[in-house]
Design a protein around this motif. Sequence first.
Motif: not given
Length: 330
Positions: A229, A231, A256, A259
Amino acid sequence: MMPPFAWALPILMISVQATTEYHCIDFPIENQCVIEQMSYHPGQKITFPDGYQHLRIGFAKSLNGLESNITTMDNTLYEAMHRPAIVEMTNVGMQRLIVPTKLLLGNFADNAIFSLEVDRTETYKITFLDLDNNQLPNINNISALINLETIHLRGNAIEAIDRSVFAPLIKLKRLYLRYNQFSTLPWTVLPSTLVHLDCYLGSLESVDFRNVSLPALEYLNLEKNDITALNVTQLLHAAPKLKEAYLSYNPIHSDQLDEILRVLKERNITHNDGDQYEYCFDDDQYVDGECVKQVAHVSKWKAALLTVISVMVGVLVVVILYWVFKQINR
Protein backbone atom coordinates in the motif's frame (compact mmCIF):
# COMPACT_ATOMS: atom_id res chain seq x y z
CA MET A 1 84.46 -18.84 10.26
CA MET A 2 81.40 -16.63 9.50
CA PRO A 3 82.41 -13.15 8.21
CA PRO A 4 81.50 -10.19 10.46
CA PHE A 5 77.86 -9.08 10.11
CA ALA A 6 77.09 -12.02 7.79
CA TRP A 7 74.13 -12.84 10.01
CA ALA A 8 72.50 -9.56 8.97
CA LEU A 9 72.53 -10.27 5.22
CA PRO A 10 69.35 -12.41 5.11
CA ILE A 11 67.48 -9.77 7.12
CA LEU A 12 68.71 -7.05 4.78
CA MET A 13 67.65 -9.05 1.71
CA ILE A 14 64.18 -9.66 3.14
CA SER A 15 63.85 -5.96 3.90
CA VAL A 16 64.80 -5.01 0.34
CA GLN A 17 62.51 -7.60 -1.20
CA ALA A 18 59.58 -6.50 0.94
CA THR A 19 59.52 -3.00 -0.59
CA THR A 20 57.55 -2.82 -3.84
CA GLU A 21 57.69 0.24 -6.07
CA TYR A 22 54.88 0.98 -8.53
CA HIS A 23 54.90 3.28 -11.54
CA CYS A 24 52.10 4.88 -13.57
CA ILE A 25 51.43 3.66 -17.10
CA ASP A 26 51.20 6.25 -19.88
CA PHE A 27 47.81 7.92 -19.65
CA PRO A 28 46.50 10.95 -21.57
CA ILE A 29 44.80 12.66 -18.61
CA GLU A 30 47.05 15.04 -16.72
CA ASN A 31 47.46 14.52 -12.98
CA GLN A 32 45.95 10.99 -13.14
CA CYS A 33 48.06 7.95 -12.32
CA VAL A 34 46.85 4.60 -13.63
CA ILE A 35 48.50 1.47 -12.26
CA GLU A 36 47.69 -1.60 -14.29
CA GLN A 37 48.14 -4.21 -11.59
CA MET A 38 49.27 -4.24 -7.96
CA SER A 39 49.06 -6.18 -4.70
CA TYR A 40 48.97 -4.99 -1.12
CA HIS A 41 48.50 -6.54 2.30
CA PRO A 42 48.72 -4.73 5.67
CA GLY A 43 52.34 -4.37 6.78
CA GLN A 44 53.75 -4.56 3.28
CA LYS A 45 56.24 -1.85 2.26
CA ILE A 46 55.13 -0.08 -0.87
CA THR A 47 55.92 3.12 -2.77
CA PHE A 48 54.10 5.20 -5.40
CA PRO A 49 55.09 8.09 -7.66
CA ASP A 50 54.42 11.51 -6.15
CA GLY A 51 52.51 14.45 -7.65
CA TYR A 52 49.21 12.79 -8.61
CA GLN A 53 45.82 13.72 -7.17
CA HIS A 54 43.91 10.92 -8.95
CA LEU A 55 45.02 7.31 -8.50
CA ARG A 56 43.30 4.57 -10.48
CA ILE A 57 43.91 0.85 -9.95
CA GLY A 58 42.32 -2.42 -10.97
CA PHE A 59 40.01 -1.53 -13.85
CA ALA A 60 41.09 -4.44 -16.03
CA LYS A 61 43.40 -7.41 -16.17
CA SER A 62 46.97 -6.53 -16.85
CA LEU A 63 48.66 -7.50 -20.09
CA ASN A 64 50.37 -10.41 -18.35
CA GLY A 65 47.02 -11.78 -17.22
CA LEU A 66 47.45 -10.94 -13.54
CA GLU A 67 44.76 -9.23 -11.45
CA SER A 68 45.22 -6.77 -8.62
CA ASN A 69 44.94 -8.06 -5.06
CA ILE A 70 44.49 -5.34 -2.43
CA THR A 71 42.88 -6.96 0.60
CA THR A 72 42.78 -3.79 2.71
CA MET A 73 42.68 -0.05 2.10
CA ASP A 74 44.32 1.40 5.21
CA ASN A 75 46.06 4.61 6.25
CA THR A 76 49.50 3.18 5.52
CA LEU A 77 48.56 2.51 1.91
CA TYR A 78 46.92 5.92 1.55
CA GLU A 79 50.01 7.68 2.92
CA ALA A 80 52.20 5.71 0.51
CA MET A 81 49.99 7.03 -2.29
CA HIS A 82 50.82 10.56 -1.10
CA ARG A 83 47.21 11.21 -0.04
CA PRO A 84 45.49 11.75 -3.42
CA ALA A 85 42.07 13.45 -3.50
CA ILE A 86 40.60 10.72 -5.74
CA VAL A 87 41.14 6.96 -5.41
CA GLU A 88 39.54 4.33 -7.65
CA MET A 89 40.08 0.66 -6.82
CA THR A 90 37.52 -1.60 -8.46
CA ASN A 91 37.64 -5.39 -8.69
CA VAL A 92 40.83 -5.72 -6.63
CA GLY A 93 39.55 -8.22 -4.04
CA MET A 94 39.29 -5.66 -1.26
CA GLN A 95 37.65 -6.93 1.95
CA ARG A 96 38.33 -4.13 4.42
CA LEU A 97 38.04 -0.39 3.78
CA ILE A 98 39.37 2.12 6.30
CA VAL A 99 38.16 5.43 4.90
CA PRO A 100 40.96 8.04 4.65
CA THR A 101 40.03 11.35 6.26
CA LYS A 102 41.55 13.42 3.43
CA LEU A 103 39.93 11.48 0.57
CA LEU A 104 37.48 13.52 -1.52
CA LEU A 105 36.14 10.96 -4.02
CA GLY A 106 36.35 7.18 -3.63
CA ASN A 107 35.32 4.39 -5.97
CA PHE A 108 35.61 0.91 -4.42
CA ALA A 109 32.89 -0.88 -6.39
CA ASP A 110 32.96 -4.56 -7.39
CA ASN A 111 35.01 -5.82 -4.48
CA ALA A 112 34.27 -8.03 -1.45
CA ILE A 113 34.18 -5.32 1.23
CA PHE A 114 32.42 -6.49 4.39
CA SER A 115 34.06 -4.03 6.81
CA LEU A 116 33.77 -0.24 6.44
CA GLU A 117 35.76 1.50 9.18
CA VAL A 118 35.95 5.14 10.29
CA ASP A 119 37.50 7.18 13.08
CA ARG A 120 34.69 8.99 14.92
CA THR A 121 37.13 11.60 16.24
CA GLU A 122 38.00 12.77 12.71
CA THR A 123 36.17 15.02 10.24
CA TYR A 124 35.90 13.42 6.80
CA LYS A 125 36.07 15.38 3.55
CA ILE A 126 34.68 12.73 1.19
CA THR A 127 31.74 13.85 -0.98
CA PHE A 128 31.40 10.87 -3.37
CA LEU A 129 31.63 7.20 -2.39
CA ASP A 130 30.89 4.20 -4.62
CA LEU A 131 30.50 0.89 -2.77
CA ASP A 132 28.35 -0.92 -5.34
CA ASN A 133 28.52 -4.71 -5.49
CA ASN A 134 30.28 -5.46 -2.23
CA GLN A 135 29.30 -7.50 0.85
CA LEU A 136 28.46 -4.88 3.47
CA PRO A 137 26.01 -6.30 6.05
CA ASN A 138 25.41 -2.85 7.58
CA ILE A 139 26.27 0.75 6.80
CA ASN A 140 26.25 2.32 10.28
CA ASN A 141 29.69 3.92 9.92
CA ILE A 142 28.57 5.95 6.92
CA SER A 143 27.02 8.40 9.39
CA ALA A 144 30.54 9.72 10.10
CA LEU A 145 30.99 10.84 6.49
CA ILE A 146 29.13 14.09 7.05
CA ASN A 147 30.15 15.75 3.77
CA LEU A 148 28.79 13.01 1.52
CA GLU A 149 26.72 14.22 -1.44
CA THR A 150 26.51 10.94 -3.38
CA ILE A 151 26.72 7.35 -2.16
CA HIS A 152 26.28 4.14 -4.16
CA LEU A 153 25.33 1.06 -2.13
CA ARG A 154 23.76 -1.12 -4.81
CA GLY A 155 24.10 -4.89 -4.52
CA ASN A 156 25.34 -5.32 -0.95
CA ALA A 157 23.99 -7.47 1.89
CA ILE A 158 22.16 -4.72 3.81
CA GLU A 159 19.27 -6.22 5.79
CA ALA A 160 18.48 -3.24 8.04
CA ILE A 161 19.14 0.50 8.06
CA ASP A 162 19.39 2.23 11.44
CA ARG A 163 17.75 5.62 11.96
CA SER A 164 21.15 7.09 12.86
CA VAL A 165 22.76 6.33 9.49
CA PHE A 166 21.50 9.09 7.19
CA ALA A 167 20.34 11.75 9.66
CA PRO A 168 23.82 13.38 10.02
CA LEU A 169 24.37 13.51 6.25
CA ILE A 170 22.89 16.97 5.78
CA LYS A 171 24.50 17.42 2.33
CA LEU A 172 23.40 14.10 0.80
CA LYS A 173 21.74 14.49 -2.61
CA ARG A 174 21.93 11.10 -4.31
CA LEU A 175 21.30 7.78 -2.53
CA TYR A 176 21.44 4.48 -4.44
CA LEU A 177 20.19 1.40 -2.56
CA ARG A 178 19.20 -1.05 -5.31
CA TYR A 179 19.39 -4.81 -4.82
CA ASN A 180 19.49 -4.99 -1.00
CA GLN A 181 17.36 -6.82 1.59
CA PHE A 182 16.18 -4.17 4.07
CA SER A 183 12.42 -4.21 4.65
CA THR A 184 12.00 -0.70 6.07
CA LEU A 185 13.59 2.69 5.51
CA PRO A 186 13.77 5.49 8.13
CA TRP A 187 11.81 7.97 6.00
CA THR A 188 11.40 10.67 8.64
CA VAL A 189 15.16 11.12 9.13
CA LEU A 190 16.24 11.06 5.50
CA PRO A 191 18.15 14.27 4.66
CA SER A 192 15.97 17.05 3.31
CA THR A 193 18.66 17.66 0.67
CA LEU A 194 17.91 14.38 -1.16
CA VAL A 195 17.27 14.84 -4.88
CA HIS A 196 17.57 11.22 -6.08
CA LEU A 197 16.50 8.10 -4.14
CA ASP A 198 16.70 4.67 -5.77
CA CYS A 199 15.46 1.53 -3.98
CA TYR A 200 14.68 -0.53 -7.09
CA LEU A 201 14.35 -4.32 -6.70
CA GLY A 202 14.62 -4.63 -2.94
CA SER A 203 12.64 -6.03 -0.01
CA LEU A 204 10.74 -2.95 1.18
CA GLU A 205 7.44 -4.05 2.70
CA SER A 206 5.91 -0.69 3.58
CA VAL A 207 6.34 3.03 3.05
CA ASP A 208 5.00 5.78 5.29
CA PHE A 209 5.32 9.39 4.14
CA ARG A 210 3.62 10.93 7.17
CA ASN A 211 5.80 13.59 8.84
CA VAL A 212 8.35 13.19 6.03
CA SER A 213 9.97 16.25 4.47
CA LEU A 214 11.87 15.79 1.22
CA PRO A 215 11.49 19.23 -0.37
CA ALA A 216 14.29 18.69 -2.92
CA LEU A 217 13.37 15.16 -4.03
CA GLU A 218 12.88 14.87 -7.80
CA TYR A 219 13.42 11.15 -8.47
CA LEU A 220 12.00 8.19 -6.50
CA ASN A 221 12.25 4.55 -7.57
CA LEU A 222 10.47 1.91 -5.45
CA GLU A 223 9.75 -0.56 -8.25
CA LYS A 224 9.87 -4.32 -7.69
CA ASN A 225 9.68 -4.38 -3.89
CA ASP A 226 7.10 -5.96 -1.54
CA ILE A 227 5.05 -2.82 -0.89
CA THR A 228 1.34 -3.56 -0.44
CA ALA A 229 0.00 0.00 0.00
CA LEU A 230 1.08 3.56 -0.67
CA ASN A 231 -0.58 6.90 0.06
CA VAL A 232 0.15 9.03 -2.99
CA THR A 233 -1.28 12.19 -1.38
CA GLN A 234 1.18 11.92 1.50
CA LEU A 235 4.00 11.23 -0.96
CA LEU A 236 3.30 14.38 -2.98
CA HIS A 237 2.99 16.44 0.20
CA ALA A 238 6.36 15.12 1.39
CA ALA A 239 8.03 15.65 -2.00
CA PRO A 240 6.39 18.61 -3.75
CA LYS A 241 9.13 18.84 -6.42
CA LEU A 242 8.80 15.20 -7.51
CA LYS A 243 9.35 14.75 -11.26
CA GLU A 244 9.77 10.97 -11.57
CA ALA A 245 8.13 8.28 -9.44
CA TYR A 246 8.44 4.59 -10.27
CA LEU A 247 6.16 2.52 -8.06
CA SER A 248 4.93 -0.40 -10.18
CA TYR A 249 5.65 -4.13 -9.90
CA ASN A 250 4.67 -4.12 -6.21
CA PRO A 251 1.83 -6.20 -4.72
CA ILE A 252 -0.38 -3.11 -4.47
CA HIS A 253 -4.06 -3.76 -5.22
CA SER A 254 -4.76 -2.97 -8.87
CA ASP A 255 -7.48 -0.42 -8.03
CA GLN A 256 -5.16 1.51 -5.72
CA LEU A 257 -2.31 1.32 -8.21
CA ASP A 258 -4.56 2.68 -10.96
CA GLU A 259 -5.50 5.61 -8.72
CA ILE A 260 -1.83 6.27 -7.86
CA LEU A 261 -0.85 6.29 -11.52
CA ARG A 262 -3.81 8.53 -12.40
CA VAL A 263 -2.71 11.10 -9.82
CA LEU A 264 0.88 10.96 -11.04
CA LYS A 265 -0.30 11.46 -14.61
CA GLU A 266 -2.40 14.47 -13.61
CA ARG A 267 0.67 16.02 -11.97
CA ASN A 268 2.80 15.33 -15.08
CA ILE A 269 5.09 13.11 -13.02
CA THR A 270 6.93 10.53 -15.12
CA HIS A 271 6.04 6.99 -14.10
CA ASN A 272 5.79 3.38 -15.28
CA ASP A 273 2.30 2.02 -15.93
CA GLY A 274 3.09 -1.41 -14.55
CA ASP A 275 2.80 -5.08 -15.45
CA GLN A 276 0.45 -4.62 -18.38
CA TYR A 277 3.30 -3.47 -20.55
CA GLU A 278 5.25 -6.70 -20.07
CA TYR A 279 2.43 -8.81 -21.53
CA CYS A 280 2.20 -7.05 -24.92
CA PHE A 281 3.39 -9.17 -27.85
CA ASP A 282 6.40 -8.06 -29.87
CA ASP A 283 4.24 -6.76 -32.71
CA ASP A 284 1.92 -4.85 -30.33
CA GLN A 285 2.24 -1.32 -29.00
CA TYR A 286 1.39 -0.13 -25.48
CA VAL A 287 -1.06 2.80 -25.78
CA ASP A 288 -3.07 4.32 -22.89
CA GLY A 289 -2.86 1.16 -20.78
CA GLU A 290 -3.72 -1.29 -23.58
CA CYS A 291 -1.86 -3.46 -26.07
CA VAL A 292 -2.74 -2.32 -29.58
CA LYS A 293 -1.89 -4.23 -32.75
CA GLN A 294 0.52 -2.25 -34.90
CA VAL A 295 -0.70 -1.68 -38.46
CA ALA A 296 1.75 -0.96 -41.23
CA HIS A 297 0.81 2.12 -43.26
CA VAL A 298 1.65 1.88 -46.97
CA SER A 299 1.41 4.86 -49.31
CA LYS A 300 -0.66 4.66 -52.55
CA TRP A 301 2.44 4.97 -54.73
CA LYS A 302 4.21 2.21 -52.84
CA ALA A 303 1.11 -0.01 -53.12
CA ALA A 304 0.92 0.61 -56.88
CA LEU A 305 4.63 -0.18 -57.30
CA LEU A 306 4.25 -3.42 -55.34
CA THR A 307 1.29 -4.38 -57.56
CA VAL A 308 3.28 -3.75 -60.76
CA ILE A 309 6.22 -5.79 -59.48
CA SER A 310 3.92 -8.66 -58.53
CA VAL A 311 2.37 -8.68 -62.03
CA MET A 312 5.77 -8.61 -63.73
CA VAL A 313 7.00 -11.50 -61.60
CA GLY A 314 3.88 -13.48 -62.48
CA VAL A 315 4.34 -12.85 -66.23
CA LEU A 316 8.01 -13.85 -66.02
CA VAL A 317 7.12 -17.13 -64.33
CA VAL A 318 4.56 -17.91 -67.08
CA VAL A 319 7.10 -17.16 -69.86
CA ILE A 320 9.72 -19.39 -68.23
CA LEU A 321 7.26 -22.25 -67.85
CA TYR A 322 6.14 -21.88 -71.48
CA TRP A 323 9.75 -21.96 -72.69
CA VAL A 324 10.52 -25.06 -70.67
CA PHE A 325 7.39 -26.79 -72.04
CA LYS A 326 8.43 -25.98 -75.63
CA GLN A 327 11.92 -27.38 -75.04
CA ILE A 328 10.55 -30.66 -73.72
CA ASN A 329 8.22 -31.18 -76.66
CA ARG A 330 10.78 -30.56 -79.43
